[in-house]
Design a protein around this motif. Structure first.
Motif, PDB file in Angstrom:
ATOM      1  N   LEU A  45     -39.357   4.258  41.390  1.00 19.31           N
ATOM      2  CA  LEU A  45     -38.949   2.845  40.768  1.00 19.31           C
ATOM      3  C   LEU A  45     -37.545   2.394  41.452  1.00 19.31           C
ATOM      4  N   ALA A  46     -36.703   3.225  41.704  1.00 22.73           N
ATOM      5  CA  ALA A  46     -35.609   2.941  42.662  1.00 22.73           C
ATOM      6  C   ALA A  46     -35.818   2.186  43.936  1.00 22.73           C
ATOM      7  N   LEU A  47     -36.791   2.766  44.666  1.00 19.00           N
ATOM      8  CA  LEU A  47     -37.267   2.092  46.000  1.00 19.00           C
ATOM      9  C   LEU A  47     -37.637   0.840  45.720  1.00 19.00           C
ATOM     10  N   THR A  48     -38.440   0.526  44.702  1.00 25.16           N
ATOM     11  CA  THR A  48     -39.023  -0.635  44.572  1.00 25.16           C
ATOM     12  C   THR A  48     -38.290  -1.684  44.462  1.00 25.16           C
ATOM     13  N   SER A  49     -37.027  -1.705  43.615  1.00 27.59           N
ATOM     14  CA  SER A  49     -35.922  -2.587  43.600  1.00 27.59           C
ATOM     15  C   SER A  49     -35.010  -2.565  44.524  1.00 27.59           C
ATOM     16  N   LEU A  50     -34.798  -1.606  45.667  1.00 31.49           N
ATOM     17  CA  LEU A  50     -33.929  -1.626  46.442  1.00 31.49           C
ATOM     18  C   LEU A  50     -33.493  -2.637  47.439  1.00 31.49           C
ATOM     19  N   ALA A  51     -34.655  -3.421  47.914  1.00 32.99           N
ATOM     20  CA  ALA A  51     -34.619  -4.438  48.922  1.00 32.99           C
ATOM     21  C   ALA A  51     -33.752  -5.756  48.613  1.00 32.99           C
ATOM     22  N   PRO A  52     -33.919  -6.343  47.485  1.00 30.66           N
ATOM     23  CA  PRO A  52     -32.726  -7.323  47.223  1.00 30.66           C
ATOM     24  C   PRO A  52     -31.487  -6.961  47.063  1.00 30.66           C
ATOM     25  N   ILE A  53     -31.170  -5.848  46.649  1.00 32.06           N
ATOM     26  CA  ILE A  53     -29.623  -5.364  46.728  1.00 32.06           C
ATOM     27  C   ILE A  53     -29.021  -5.447  48.133  1.00 32.06           C
ATOM     28  N   VAL A  54     -29.931  -4.678  48.956  1.00 30.15           N
ATOM     29  CA  VAL A  54     -29.469  -4.396  50.406  1.00 30.15           C
ATOM     30  C   VAL A  54     -29.234  -5.893  51.120  1.00 30.15           C
ATOM     31  N   LEU A  55     -30.167  -6.421  51.069  1.00 28.46           N
ATOM     32  CA  LEU A  55     -30.039  -7.968  51.737  1.00 28.46           C
ATOM     33  C   LEU A  55     -29.066  -8.639  51.189  1.00 28.46           C
ATOM     34  N   HIS A  56     -29.012  -8.760  49.734  1.00 28.57           N
ATOM     35  CA  HIS A  56     -27.795  -9.691  49.319  1.00 28.57           C
ATOM     36  C   HIS A  56     -26.558  -8.965  49.570  1.00 28.57           C
ATOM     37  N   THR A  57     -26.406  -7.849  49.588  1.00 26.43           N
ATOM     38  CA  THR A  57     -24.979  -7.083  49.683  1.00 26.43           C
ATOM     39  C   THR A  57     -24.794  -7.460  51.283  1.00 26.43           C
ATOM     40  N   LYS A  58     -25.606  -7.294  52.218  1.00 25.70           N
ATOM     41  CA  LYS A  58     -25.052  -7.392  53.541  1.00 25.70           C
ATOM     42  C   LYS A  58     -24.959  -8.708  53.823  1.00 25.70           C
ATOM     43  N   GLU A  59     -25.547  -9.764  53.196  1.00 25.38           N
ATOM     44  CA  GLU A  59     -25.237 -11.111  53.426  1.00 25.38           C
ATOM     45  C   GLU A  59     -23.828 -11.429  52.932  1.00 25.38           C
ATOM     46  N   LYS A  60     -23.779 -11.113  51.885  1.00 26.85           N
ATOM     47  CA  LYS A  60     -22.268 -11.244  51.046  1.00 26.85           C
ATOM     48  C   LYS A  60     -20.901 -10.617  51.741  1.00 26.85           C
ATOM     49  N   VAL A  61     -21.250  -9.409  52.011  1.00 29.66           N
ATOM     50  CA  VAL A  61     -20.261  -8.627  52.893  1.00 29.66           C
ATOM     51  C   VAL A  61     -19.921  -9.462  54.267  1.00 29.66           C
TER      52      VAL A  61
END
Length: 324
Positions: free
Chosen positions: A197-213
């Motif tokens: 379940l965690a892996l299915t919702s991982l992508a938006p957090i990774v991409l959004h965090t990378k862009e924000k950082v």
């Protein structure tokens, strides 16, 4: 001001509940599943037409969908969620028994997804254009395009079947009551569904965090800190965490709908006794009362997550838009 906000939120919740329950009853009306046939089971050929009619009357299945909706609404106003045909007990008791398991699974996976996703996004941004950045980004896109049920089956095959490190299914060993097993055993049965379940919702957090950082790293105050010799750890602590963790948290709170949808698939694949698995059983059996009860709980759960996201955005991120 607070009274106005609470009043508007309550009005939106009530409107949402009315629309959700109405559409759910409409879908039940056009569904090809016949609850009476499921309830009768193997005795279908042994019952006469009079017996079938009497049984339908006792279960309230001889009424139109409009009459059933009105009667169900009247009982709901009195705090009665109805009786489950599938489990042969009140709907409220079924929800009380199974909601804690779903809450534990979704809470653990939500936390794991946030921590891992934010960490990977932070590393990808700090190591931009490096092999780590390319590896994390490509892995993220692969996870985003991978069906969750297929991912769950892969986890079962690798860790439960081949390596035999973790249990295949359920929340406790077969034949044992989950409430009577040690916590360590429950955690072992929770690991694979939680990871899936965690892996299915991982992508938006990774991409959004990378862009924000990356945006924060290109800002004037970070460049000023670097000019004065501040270390990378100091920049992460004083600038990046403050300006990128909160947006990631708000985004993750706004994904409660996807979280519950993923839990339905995860619980079904792993036969995990939570609300998601129960929702599937209720739908397949045409259990109207149970289906509507879980629908109400789900709508309130998703509304709570979205409301928390809106409050955090308004108070901590005024004037900012989140991309998902």
């Amino acid at each position: 001001m607070r009274v106005t906000i609470i009043g508007r939120a309550t009005a939106r919740l009530l409107l949402q509940l009315v629309l959700v329950t109405l559409f759910a009853f409409i879908l039940l009306a056009i569904s090809p599943i016949e609850p009476l046939n499921y309830y009768i089971g193997n005795q279908m050929m042994t019952l006469s037409a009079e017996q079938r009619l009497l049984l339908a009357q006792n279960l309230g299945l001889d009424q139109s969908i409009t009459e059933r909706f009105i009667i169900w609404s009247q009982h709901l106003m009195q705090g009665d969620l109805g009786f489950s045909i599938k489990f042969q007990q009140p709907v409220s008791d079924v929800i009380k028994e199974r909601f804690p398991s779903s809450l534990l699974l979704m809470g653990a996976s939500w936390t794991l997804s946030l921590l891992v996703g934010y960490s990977l996004g932070l590393i990808a941004a700090l190591k931009e254009n490096s092999i780590w950045d390319r590896l994390i980004t490509r892995l993220t896109w692969v996870l985003a395009s991978t069906p969750s049920f297929w991912l769950a089956l892969i986890l079962i095959y690798v860790f439960a079947v081949k390596l035999t490190l973790l249990p295949v299914c359920c929340s406790a060993p077969l034949g044992m009551d989950p409430n009577n097993v040690p916590w360590l055993t429950r955690i072992e049965h929770l690991i694979l569904p939680c990871i899936a379940l965690a892996l299915t919702s991982l992508a938006p957090i990774v991409l959004h965090t990378k862009e924000k950082v990356l945006d924060v790293l290109a800002s004037d105050h970070v460049n000023y800190a670097r000019m004065h010799g501040q270390s990378t750890f100091g920049i992460i602590r004083h600038s990046l965490l403050r300006n990128s963790l909160t947006p990631a948290l708000v985004l993750h709170l706004a994904s409660f709908a996807e979280l519950f949808g993923g839990s339905v698939l995860a619980e079904t694949v792993f036969n995990f006794p939570g609300l998601g698995n129960t929702l599937v059983l209720a739908g397949l059996s045409g259990d109207t009362a149970l289906l509507m009860g879980i629908t109400l709980i789900t709508a309130i759960f998703i509304f709570t997550g979205n409301s928390c996201a809106n409050l955090l955005r308004d108070y901590l991120l005024p004037g900012q838009e989140l991309s998902k």
